[in-house]
Design an enzyme around this catalytic site. Structure first.
Site, PDB file in Angstrom:
ATOM      1  N   CYS A 139      41.046  45.320  25.423  1.00 31.72           N
ATOM      2  CA  CYS A 139      42.468  45.350  25.098  1.00 31.72           C
ATOM      3  C   CYS A 139      42.752  45.973  23.735  1.00 31.72           C
ATOM      4  O   CYS A 139      43.748  45.624  23.086  1.00 31.72           O
ATOM      5  CB  CYS A 139      43.038  43.937  25.141  1.00 31.72           C
ATOM      6  SG  CYS A 139      42.940  43.171  26.772  1.00 31.72           S
ATOM      7  N   LYS A 209      47.655  33.006  25.451  1.00 32.72           N
ATOM      8  CA  LYS A 209      46.909  33.595  26.558  1.00 32.72           C
ATOM      9  C   LYS A 209      45.443  33.213  26.422  1.00 32.72           C
ATOM     10  O   LYS A 209      44.780  33.572  25.451  1.00 32.72           O
ATOM     11  CB  LYS A 209      47.072  35.115  26.560  1.00 32.72           C
ATOM     12  CG  LYS A 209      46.361  35.806  27.713  1.00 32.72           C
ATOM     13  CD  LYS A 209      46.626  37.300  27.682  1.00 32.72           C
ATOM     14  CE  LYS A 209      45.910  38.019  28.806  1.00 32.72           C
ATOM     15  NZ  LYS A 209      46.165  39.476  28.791  1.00 32.72           N
ATOM     16  N   LYS A 262      49.855  31.710  29.505  1.00 35.66           N
ATOM     17  CA  LYS A 262      49.098  32.302  30.602  1.00 35.66           C
ATOM     18  C   LYS A 262      47.652  31.821  30.509  1.00 35.66           C
ATOM     19  O   LYS A 262      47.058  31.918  29.437  1.00 35.66           O
ATOM     20  CB  LYS A 262      49.164  33.828  30.505  1.00 35.66           C
ATOM     21  CG  LYS A 262      48.407  34.570  31.592  1.00 35.66           C
ATOM     22  CD  LYS A 262      48.473  36.076  31.386  1.00 35.66           C
ATOM     23  CE  LYS A 262      47.726  36.804  32.476  1.00 35.66           C
ATOM     24  NZ  LYS A 262      47.734  38.273  32.291  1.00 35.66           N
ATOM     25  N   TYR A 327      53.193  36.261  41.742  1.00 40.76           N
ATOM     26  CA  TYR A 327      53.023  37.144  42.892  1.00 40.76           C
ATOM     27  C   TYR A 327      53.630  36.527  44.152  1.00 40.76           C
ATOM     28  O   TYR A 327      53.765  37.215  45.171  1.00 40.76           O
ATOM     29  CB  TYR A 327      51.532  37.434  43.102  1.00 40.76           C
ATOM     30  CG  TYR A 327      50.891  38.012  41.861  1.00 40.76           C
ATOM     31  CD1 TYR A 327      51.033  39.358  41.536  1.00 40.76           C
ATOM     32  CD2 TYR A 327      50.182  37.200  40.973  1.00 40.76           C
ATOM     33  CE1 TYR A 327      50.471  39.884  40.377  1.00 40.76           C
ATOM     34  CE2 TYR A 327      49.620  37.712  39.810  1.00 40.76           C
ATOM     35  CZ  TYR A 327      49.768  39.057  39.522  1.00 40.76           C
ATOM     36  OH  TYR A 327      49.227  39.566  38.367  1.00 40.76           O
TER      37      TYR A 327
END
Length: 337
Positions: A139, A209, A262, A327
Protein backbone atom coordinates in the site's frame (compact mmCIF):
# COMPACT_ATOMS: atom_id res chain seq x y z
CA UNK A 1 -32.75 -16.88 47.76
CA UNK A 2 -35.65 -15.35 49.70
CA UNK A 3 -34.89 -11.89 48.33
CA UNK A 4 -34.74 -13.25 44.78
CA UNK A 5 -38.05 -15.06 45.21
CA UNK A 6 -39.63 -11.90 46.56
CA UNK A 7 -38.40 -9.90 43.57
CA UNK A 8 -39.80 -12.44 41.11
CA UNK A 9 -43.13 -12.46 42.91
CA UNK A 10 -43.28 -8.66 42.76
CA UNK A 11 -42.65 -8.22 39.01
CA UNK A 12 -44.14 -11.40 37.57
CA UNK A 13 -46.74 -11.92 36.16
CA UNK A 14 -47.21 -8.13 35.88
CA UNK A 15 -44.09 -7.61 33.74
CA UNK A 16 -44.09 -9.80 30.64
CA UNK A 17 -41.57 -8.63 27.99
CA UNK A 18 -43.01 -11.17 25.55
CA UNK A 19 -46.05 -8.91 25.14
CA UNK A 20 -43.89 -6.76 22.86
CA UNK A 21 -42.93 -9.74 20.67
CA UNK A 22 -46.38 -11.16 19.93
CA UNK A 23 -46.76 -9.93 16.35
CA UNK A 24 -44.70 -8.50 13.48
CA UNK A 25 -46.48 -5.15 13.91
CA UNK A 26 -45.55 -4.86 17.59
CA UNK A 27 -41.97 -5.97 16.95
CA UNK A 28 -41.65 -3.39 14.20
CA UNK A 29 -43.04 -0.63 16.39
CA UNK A 30 -40.56 -1.19 19.23
CA UNK A 31 -37.53 -2.18 17.14
CA UNK A 32 -34.46 -0.34 18.41
CA UNK A 33 -32.22 -0.58 15.32
CA UNK A 34 -33.40 0.22 11.81
CA UNK A 35 -32.04 -1.07 8.52
CA UNK A 36 -32.69 0.56 5.14
CA UNK A 37 -31.14 0.48 1.65
CA UNK A 38 -29.80 3.98 2.23
CA UNK A 39 -27.54 2.53 4.94
CA UNK A 40 -25.56 0.52 2.36
CA UNK A 41 -22.60 1.48 0.19
CA UNK A 42 -21.89 -0.93 -2.67
CA UNK A 43 -18.23 -1.68 -3.58
CA UNK A 44 -17.54 -1.81 -7.33
CA UNK A 45 -14.39 -3.02 -9.11
CA UNK A 46 -13.61 -1.40 -12.45
CA UNK A 47 -10.99 -3.01 -14.67
CA UNK A 48 -9.36 -0.87 -17.33
CA UNK A 49 -8.99 -3.60 -19.96
CA UNK A 50 -12.20 -5.65 -19.63
CA UNK A 51 -14.99 -5.58 -22.20
CA UNK A 52 -17.31 -7.88 -20.24
CA UNK A 53 -17.87 -8.49 -16.51
CA UNK A 54 -15.51 -11.08 -15.05
CA UNK A 55 -16.79 -13.21 -12.13
CA UNK A 56 -14.70 -13.24 -8.96
CA UNK A 57 -14.42 -16.91 -7.99
CA UNK A 58 -14.05 -16.30 -4.25
CA UNK A 59 -17.00 -13.87 -4.10
CA UNK A 60 -20.08 -15.37 -5.78
CA UNK A 61 -22.22 -12.67 -7.37
CA UNK A 62 -19.43 -10.06 -7.47
CA UNK A 63 -17.62 -9.09 -10.67
CA UNK A 64 -14.73 -7.09 -12.02
CA UNK A 65 -16.46 -4.65 -14.36
CA UNK A 66 -15.56 -2.80 -17.55
CA UNK A 67 -15.76 0.96 -17.23
CA UNK A 68 -18.53 0.84 -19.83
CA UNK A 69 -20.75 -0.82 -17.19
CA UNK A 70 -20.62 2.21 -14.88
CA UNK A 71 -23.79 3.83 -16.14
CA UNK A 72 -25.81 0.66 -15.61
CA UNK A 73 -24.39 0.29 -12.10
CA UNK A 74 -25.33 3.88 -11.32
CA UNK A 75 -28.91 3.41 -12.44
CA UNK A 76 -29.25 0.19 -10.42
CA UNK A 77 -27.83 1.77 -7.25
CA UNK A 78 -30.14 4.76 -7.59
CA UNK A 79 -33.23 2.62 -8.30
CA UNK A 80 -32.56 0.52 -5.20
CA UNK A 81 -32.10 3.59 -3.00
CA UNK A 82 -28.57 2.65 -1.95
CA UNK A 83 -26.59 5.12 0.11
CA UNK A 84 -23.83 5.19 -2.50
CA UNK A 85 -21.05 3.26 -4.19
CA UNK A 86 -17.31 2.99 -3.54
CA UNK A 87 -14.93 2.37 -6.44
CA UNK A 88 -11.76 0.30 -6.74
CA UNK A 89 -9.62 0.31 -9.87
CA UNK A 90 -7.60 -2.31 -11.70
CA UNK A 91 -5.21 -0.56 -14.11
CA UNK A 92 -3.69 -1.64 -17.39
CA UNK A 93 -0.16 -1.37 -16.01
CA UNK A 94 1.50 -1.36 -12.58
CA UNK A 95 4.83 -0.04 -11.41
CA UNK A 96 6.87 0.35 -8.23
CA UNK A 97 5.35 3.69 -7.27
CA UNK A 98 1.73 3.05 -8.21
CA UNK A 99 1.68 5.96 -10.65
CA UNK A 100 -1.48 4.68 -12.37
CA UNK A 101 -3.33 5.56 -9.18
CA UNK A 102 -3.30 9.22 -10.20
CA UNK A 103 -3.78 8.79 -13.95
CA UNK A 104 -6.74 11.03 -14.94
CA UNK A 105 -7.61 8.47 -17.62
CA UNK A 106 -7.42 5.52 -15.25
CA UNK A 107 -10.38 3.23 -14.50
CA UNK A 108 -11.56 5.02 -11.36
CA UNK A 109 -11.67 8.62 -12.72
CA UNK A 110 -13.37 7.39 -15.90
CA UNK A 111 -15.89 5.35 -13.91
CA UNK A 112 -16.61 8.29 -11.59
CA UNK A 113 -17.40 10.53 -14.56
CA UNK A 114 -19.64 7.87 -16.13
CA UNK A 115 -21.50 7.23 -12.88
CA UNK A 116 -22.12 10.93 -12.37
CA UNK A 117 -23.27 11.38 -15.97
CA UNK A 118 -25.82 8.59 -15.53
CA UNK A 119 -26.96 9.51 -12.01
CA UNK A 120 -25.70 12.95 -10.89
CA UNK A 121 -27.29 12.58 -7.45
CA UNK A 122 -25.66 9.21 -6.70
CA UNK A 123 -23.09 9.43 -3.90
CA UNK A 124 -19.75 8.30 -5.32
CA UNK A 125 -16.85 7.40 -3.02
CA UNK A 126 -13.41 6.37 -4.25
CA UNK A 127 -10.91 4.18 -2.47
CA UNK A 128 -7.54 5.93 -2.27
CA UNK A 129 -4.68 3.47 -1.99
CA UNK A 130 -1.89 2.21 -4.23
CA UNK A 131 -1.94 -1.54 -3.57
CA UNK A 132 -4.01 -2.11 -6.72
CA UNK A 133 -1.50 -0.07 -8.74
CA UNK A 134 1.89 -1.26 -7.44
CA UNK A 135 3.67 -4.23 -8.97
CA UNK A 136 4.60 -5.45 -5.49
CA UNK A 137 1.07 -5.20 -4.06
CA UNK A 138 1.88 -3.16 -0.98
CA UNK A 139 0.00 0.00 0.00
CA UNK A 140 2.89 2.39 -0.58
CA UNK A 141 6.28 3.10 -2.08
CA UNK A 142 9.02 0.78 -0.86
CA UNK A 143 12.44 1.63 0.58
CA UNK A 144 15.24 -0.40 2.20
CA UNK A 145 14.83 -0.84 5.93
CA UNK A 146 17.57 -0.75 8.61
CA UNK A 147 18.72 -4.28 7.75
CA UNK A 148 18.23 -3.98 4.00
CA UNK A 149 14.75 -5.47 3.96
CA UNK A 150 12.08 -3.64 1.98
CA UNK A 151 9.44 -1.68 3.89
CA UNK A 152 6.79 0.88 3.03
CA UNK A 153 8.02 4.47 3.04
CA UNK A 154 5.24 6.27 4.90
CA UNK A 155 6.08 9.87 3.98
CA UNK A 156 6.93 9.23 0.33
CA UNK A 157 3.59 7.46 -0.06
CA UNK A 158 1.63 10.49 1.13
CA UNK A 159 2.42 12.39 -2.07
CA UNK A 160 1.03 9.60 -4.26
CA UNK A 161 -2.13 9.34 -2.17
CA UNK A 162 -2.69 13.09 -2.31
CA UNK A 163 -2.28 13.12 -6.11
CA UNK A 164 -4.78 10.28 -6.48
CA UNK A 165 -7.33 12.00 -4.24
CA UNK A 166 -7.10 15.21 -6.28
CA UNK A 167 -7.61 13.29 -9.55
CA UNK A 168 -10.66 11.51 -8.12
CA UNK A 169 -12.13 14.76 -6.86
CA UNK A 170 -11.56 16.43 -10.24
CA UNK A 171 -13.44 13.55 -11.90
CA UNK A 172 -16.45 14.21 -9.66
CA UNK A 173 -16.05 12.01 -6.59
CA UNK A 174 -18.09 13.24 -3.63
CA UNK A 175 -15.90 11.52 -1.05
CA UNK A 176 -12.35 10.15 -1.16
CA UNK A 177 -11.51 7.29 1.17
CA UNK A 178 -7.85 6.62 2.03
CA UNK A 179 -7.43 2.98 3.04
CA UNK A 180 -3.63 2.71 3.21
CA UNK A 181 -3.10 3.30 6.95
CA UNK A 182 -0.14 5.63 6.41
CA UNK A 183 0.39 8.09 9.27
CA UNK A 184 -0.58 11.65 8.32
CA UNK A 185 -2.38 10.79 5.10
CA UNK A 186 -5.66 12.49 6.00
CA UNK A 187 -3.91 15.81 6.60
CA UNK A 188 -1.86 15.46 3.40
CA UNK A 189 -4.97 14.71 1.34
CA UNK A 190 -6.92 17.55 2.93
CA UNK A 191 -4.19 20.06 2.11
CA UNK A 192 -3.92 18.78 -1.46
CA UNK A 193 -7.67 18.89 -2.04
CA UNK A 194 -8.00 22.39 -0.63
CA UNK A 195 -4.99 23.58 -2.60
CA UNK A 196 -6.61 22.45 -5.86
CA UNK A 197 -10.00 24.01 -5.11
CA UNK A 198 -11.74 20.85 -3.89
CA UNK A 199 -12.71 22.14 -0.45
CA UNK A 200 -16.13 20.51 -0.81
CA UNK A 201 -14.77 16.99 -1.30
CA UNK A 202 -15.13 15.03 1.92
CA UNK A 203 -12.66 12.50 3.34
CA UNK A 204 -13.85 9.14 4.65
CA UNK A 205 -10.88 7.75 6.52
CA UNK A 206 -10.33 4.04 6.95
CA UNK A 207 -9.24 5.19 10.38
CA UNK A 208 -9.31 1.79 12.04
CA UNK A 209 -8.17 -0.91 9.61
CA UNK A 210 -6.89 -4.16 11.02
CA UNK A 211 -4.37 -6.59 9.51
CA UNK A 212 -7.13 -9.13 9.03
CA UNK A 213 -7.40 -12.62 7.56
CA UNK A 214 -10.85 -11.68 6.26
CA UNK A 215 -9.47 -9.73 3.27
CA UNK A 216 -8.50 -12.81 1.27
CA UNK A 217 -11.23 -12.79 -1.40
CA UNK A 218 -10.81 -9.04 -1.95
CA UNK A 219 -7.23 -9.60 -3.05
CA UNK A 220 -8.49 -11.62 -5.99
CA UNK A 221 -11.16 -9.02 -6.73
CA UNK A 222 -8.68 -6.13 -6.75
CA UNK A 223 -5.59 -8.10 -7.83
CA UNK A 224 -3.62 -6.66 -4.95
CA UNK A 225 -2.09 -9.51 -2.93
CA UNK A 226 1.38 -8.53 -1.62
CA UNK A 227 4.16 -10.24 -3.55
CA UNK A 228 6.12 -10.67 -0.31
CA UNK A 229 5.47 -10.28 3.40
CA UNK A 230 2.22 -8.93 4.74
CA UNK A 231 0.66 -5.62 5.80
CA UNK A 232 1.05 -5.98 9.55
CA UNK A 233 3.67 -3.21 9.53
CA UNK A 234 1.03 -0.61 8.72
CA UNK A 235 -2.38 -2.14 9.37
CA UNK A 236 -3.48 -2.58 12.98
CA UNK A 237 -2.91 -5.54 15.30
CA UNK A 238 -6.26 -7.38 15.79
CA UNK A 239 -5.55 -7.54 19.54
CA UNK A 240 -5.73 -3.76 20.05
CA UNK A 241 -8.66 -1.50 20.86
CA UNK A 242 -7.08 1.52 22.60
CA UNK A 243 -4.98 1.98 19.47
CA UNK A 244 -8.21 2.19 17.46
CA UNK A 245 -9.36 5.16 19.50
CA UNK A 246 -5.99 6.85 19.00
CA UNK A 247 -6.12 6.31 15.23
CA UNK A 248 -9.66 7.67 15.04
CA UNK A 249 -8.74 10.73 17.12
CA UNK A 250 -5.69 11.52 14.99
CA UNK A 251 -7.64 11.29 11.73
CA UNK A 252 -10.39 13.46 13.16
CA UNK A 253 -7.80 16.07 14.15
CA UNK A 254 -6.24 15.95 10.67
CA UNK A 255 -9.56 16.81 9.03
CA UNK A 256 -11.44 13.56 8.34
CA UNK A 257 -15.14 14.14 7.75
CA UNK A 258 -16.18 10.53 8.30
CA UNK A 259 -14.50 7.53 9.94
CA UNK A 260 -14.59 3.81 9.24
CA UNK A 261 -13.78 0.55 11.00
CA UNK A 262 -12.64 -2.43 8.87
CA UNK A 263 -13.50 -5.33 9.09
CA UNK A 264 -16.91 -5.21 10.75
CA UNK A 265 -18.01 -8.52 12.29
CA UNK A 266 -14.88 -9.43 14.31
CA UNK A 267 -14.69 -5.81 15.53
CA UNK A 268 -18.22 -4.92 16.63
CA UNK A 269 -16.78 -3.95 20.01
CA UNK A 270 -14.39 -1.55 18.30
CA UNK A 271 -17.23 0.00 16.27
CA UNK A 272 -19.10 0.63 19.52
CA UNK A 273 -16.07 2.21 21.19
CA UNK A 274 -15.25 4.48 18.25
CA UNK A 275 -18.91 5.47 18.06
CA UNK A 276 -18.84 6.48 21.73
CA UNK A 277 -15.59 8.41 21.35
CA UNK A 278 -16.25 10.42 18.17
CA UNK A 279 -19.12 12.59 16.95
CA UNK A 280 -18.20 12.01 13.29
CA UNK A 281 -20.35 9.83 11.03
CA UNK A 282 -19.08 6.27 11.31
CA UNK A 283 -19.01 3.53 8.70
CA UNK A 284 -18.01 -0.11 8.87
CA UNK A 285 -16.79 -2.37 6.08
CA UNK A 286 -18.49 -5.77 5.90
CA UNK A 287 -15.49 -7.23 4.10
CA UNK A 288 -15.00 -9.90 1.45
CA UNK A 289 -14.21 -12.76 3.82
CA UNK A 290 -17.35 -12.09 5.83
CA UNK A 291 -19.35 -12.05 2.60
CA UNK A 292 -17.74 -15.26 1.32
CA UNK A 293 -18.50 -17.13 4.57
CA UNK A 294 -22.20 -16.30 4.32
CA UNK A 295 -22.27 -17.31 0.66
CA UNK A 296 -20.46 -20.61 1.33
CA UNK A 297 -22.64 -21.56 4.28
CA UNK A 298 -25.78 -20.69 2.32
CA UNK A 299 -24.65 -22.70 -0.71
CA UNK A 300 -24.05 -25.69 1.59
CA UNK A 301 -27.57 -25.40 2.99
CA UNK A 302 -26.30 -24.58 6.47
CA UNK A 303 -28.04 -21.22 6.90
CA UNK A 304 -30.84 -19.11 5.44
CA UNK A 305 -28.93 -16.49 3.45
CA UNK A 306 -31.55 -13.73 3.64
CA UNK A 307 -32.06 -14.05 7.39
CA UNK A 308 -28.32 -14.31 8.04
CA UNK A 309 -27.43 -11.28 5.93
CA UNK A 310 -30.08 -9.04 7.45
CA UNK A 311 -29.13 -10.17 10.97
CA UNK A 312 -25.46 -9.53 10.19
CA UNK A 313 -26.13 -6.03 8.83
CA UNK A 314 -28.42 -5.20 11.75
CA UNK A 315 -25.68 -6.20 14.19
CA UNK A 316 -23.26 -3.77 12.54
CA UNK A 317 -25.80 -0.95 12.75
CA UNK A 318 -26.63 -1.92 16.34
CA UNK A 319 -22.94 -1.65 17.27
CA UNK A 320 -23.00 1.99 16.16
CA UNK A 321 -22.24 2.18 12.43
CA UNK A 322 -24.18 4.86 10.58
CA UNK A 323 -23.55 3.18 7.22
CA UNK A 324 -22.13 -0.11 5.95
CA UNK A 325 -19.92 -0.90 2.99
CA UNK A 326 -21.16 -4.32 1.93
CA UNK A 327 -21.21 -6.67 -1.05
CA UNK A 328 -24.68 -7.72 0.13
CA UNK A 329 -26.03 -4.23 -0.67
CA UNK A 330 -28.06 -5.11 -3.77
CA UNK A 331 -29.64 -8.24 -2.29
CA UNK A 332 -30.32 -6.61 1.07
CA UNK A 333 -31.93 -3.58 -0.56
CA UNK A 334 -34.24 -5.83 -2.56
CA UNK A 335 -35.15 -7.89 0.51
CA UNK A 336 -35.96 -4.73 2.47
CA UNK A 337 -38.10 -3.44 -0.38
Amino acid sequence: MKNHAATVARVFPTERPRRLRRSPAIRSLVRETSLAPSDFVLPLFFHEVLDEPRPISTMPGVFQLPVAAAAEQARQARSLGLGGVILFGLPRTKDASGSSAYDPNGPVPRAVAALKDAAPDLLVITDVCVDEYTEHGHCGILKPGPRGELEVDNDATLEVLAKAAVVHAAAGADIVAPSDMMDGRVGAIRRALDGEGHEGTAILSYAVKYASSFYGPFREAADCAPKFGDRAGYQMDPANTREALREARLDEEEGADLLMVKPALPYLDVIAKVRAASPLPLGAYNVSGEYAMIKAASAAGMIDEKRAVLELLTSIRRAGADFILTYHAVDAARWLG
